[in-house]
Design a protein around this motif. Structure first.
Motif, PDB file in Angstrom:
ATOM      1  N   GLY A   7       0.845  -1.191   0.000  1.00 55.72           N
ATOM      2  CA  GLY A   7       0.000   0.000   0.000  1.00 55.72           C
ATOM      3  C   GLY A   7       0.877   1.237   0.000  1.00 55.72           C
ATOM      4  N   ILE A   8       0.586   2.168  -0.874  1.00 54.32           N
ATOM      5  CA  ILE A   8       1.418   3.364  -1.023  1.00 54.32           C
ATOM      6  C   ILE A   8       0.561   4.610  -0.853  1.00 54.32           C
ATOM      7  N   VAL A   9       1.051   5.539  -0.060  1.00 52.32           N
ATOM      8  CA  VAL A   9       0.420   6.851   0.110  1.00 52.32           C
ATOM      9  C   VAL A   9       1.452   7.922  -0.221  1.00 52.32           C
ATOM     10  N   LYS A  10       1.012   8.926  -0.913  1.00 49.19           N
ATOM     11  CA  LYS A  10       1.904   9.999  -1.358  1.00 49.19           C
ATOM     12  C   LYS A  10       1.435  11.321  -0.746  1.00 49.19           C
TER      13      LYS A  10
ATOM     14  N   LYS B 199      -1.263  17.905   0.079  1.00 40.65           N
ATOM     15  CA  LYS B 199      -2.218  16.964  -0.508  1.00 40.65           C
ATOM     16  C   LYS B 199      -1.716  15.547  -0.274  1.00 40.65           C
ATOM     17  N   ILE B 200      -2.613  14.685   0.175  1.00 41.16           N
ATOM     18  CA  ILE B 200      -2.281  13.289   0.448  1.00 41.16           C
ATOM     19  C   ILE B 200      -3.199  12.424  -0.396  1.00 41.16           C
ATOM     20  N   GLU B 201      -2.634  11.446  -1.100  1.00 40.74           N
ATOM     21  CA  GLU B 201      -3.448  10.601  -1.960  1.00 40.74           C
ATOM     22  C   GLU B 201      -2.878   9.193  -2.027  1.00 40.74           C
ATOM     23  N   ASN B 202      -3.755   8.251  -2.264  1.00 41.93           N
ATOM     24  CA  ASN B 202      -3.336   6.868  -2.470  1.00 41.93           C
ATOM     25  C   ASN B 202      -2.722   6.718  -3.858  1.00 41.93           C
ATOM     26  N   VAL B 203      -1.683   5.908  -3.949  1.00 44.50           N
ATOM     27  CA  VAL B 203      -1.051   5.597  -5.230  1.00 44.50           C
ATOM     28  C   VAL B 203      -1.425   4.160  -5.589  1.00 44.50           C
ATOM     29  N   PRO B 204      -2.151   3.945  -6.678  1.00 41.28           N
ATOM     30  CA  PRO B 204      -2.472   2.576  -7.082  1.00 41.28           C
ATOM     31  C   PRO B 204      -1.196   1.751  -7.279  1.00 41.28           C
TER      32      PRO B 204
END
Length: 304
Positions: free
Chosen positions: A126-129, A207-212
């Protein structure tokens, strides 16, 4: 010796190709895990026999996920900073409130964590950016019957651009009597102005977002982002998206689509007659490059 642009392109291509081939090695395992979770048929079903699929994978993951989320959501604060020295309590409290506001208010913190943990449980990673997103908020406003002074004050503001302006001449008005003739003296009233403006406000924020997992790329020899020689995120963006990001349209028009360069099967696009909607692979790369002193320095390079 300074690296040339061609050498840099070759280095990026090598890392990208190696990361793609490394992902292909685990792609079947990821697909299998996803199929197990979704309860898809195995493909070996026999007509007239039971086709029930065991959903224990989904039951295990759906049972574990709420417990993981509870750790971070059962209290008000997702993260808490503790004072390190005397007199640091107020600073620690302020930083705690600020960071939690960013995570939960400026960004959908609970949804981010849910998707983050689900990716880790099902897709093996799981990756969060998190990054600083530079943005502006533009609003339109209208003002009527402004005086010359009011218009000047409006024009002096750095965040205001006048898009339309209409001058309305003042009507004649008496200002006195001519002592010689006794006639009434007339003078036009000051002009007024109707204007339409655009007001630009700084909307930049964290800004925080999930990376597929399909977009995430990493050097095959690394298992930690901080120590990896190469890390990248690959997004499929249209030519229009790239122009909107500020890239020169003439350069974007010359880029090859992924169908032309045949990167991999996941980038196949529909037959598109609108060139502005062609999909381009856009790589945001973080790459170690050696300096003249023999040490490597991390560089952020955007490549398409």
């Amino acid at each position: 010796m300074k690296m040339t642009e061609e050498q840099l392109k070759a280095l990026l291509d090598n890392h990208i190709d190696d990361s793609l081939s490394h992902y292909e090695e685990v792609e079947l395992d990821v697909k299998k895990a996803t199929d197990y979770y979704m309860g898809k048929p195995f493909g070996n079903e026999v007509s007239g026999k039971s086709s029930v699929v065991d959903r224990s994978v989904a039951a295990s993951i759906d049972g574990a996920l709420p417990q993981l989320l509870k750790i971070f959501t059962q209290s008000v604060d997702v993260v808490e900073f503790t004072p390190q020295n005397d007199g640091d309590q107020a600073v620690a409290d302020n930083v705690t409130q600020y960071v939690n506001h960013i995570f939960n208010k400026d960004n959908p913190g609970a949804i981010l964590m849910h998707n983050w943990f689900w990716d880790a449980l099902v897709n093996k990673v799981g990756i969060v950016k998190a990054y600083w997103n530079t943005d502006t908020d533009v609003t339109e406003e209208e003002y009527q019957n402004l005086s010359q002074d009011e218009l000047g004050m409006l024009m002096a503001a750095d965040d205001v651009e006048i898009t339309e302006q209409e001058e309305i001449p003042g009507q004649p008005m008496p200002v006195g009597v001519d002592p010689m003739t006794g006639e009434q003296l007339m003078q036009n009233a000051p002009s007024t102005f109707n204007v339409r403006i655009q007001k630009t406000a700084d909307a930049s924020r964290v800004k925080i977002e999930n990376v597929p997992h399909t977009e995430f790329m990493i050097d095959r020899h690394s298992d930690c982002i901080d120590e990896a020689r190469f890390v990248a995120q690959r997004k499929m963006l249209t030519r229009s998206d790239l122009v909107a990001m500020g890239y020169d349209k003439a350069i974007i028009d010359e880029l090859s689509t992924d169908d032309e360069v045949d990167i991999d099967k996941h980038t196949t696009d529909v037959n598109n007659t609108d060139k502005s909607q062609d999909l381009i692979a856009y790589y945001e790369c973080y790459l170690d490059i050696g300096e003249e002193d023999g040490l490597a320095k991390k560089h952020r390079i955007c490549y398409a």
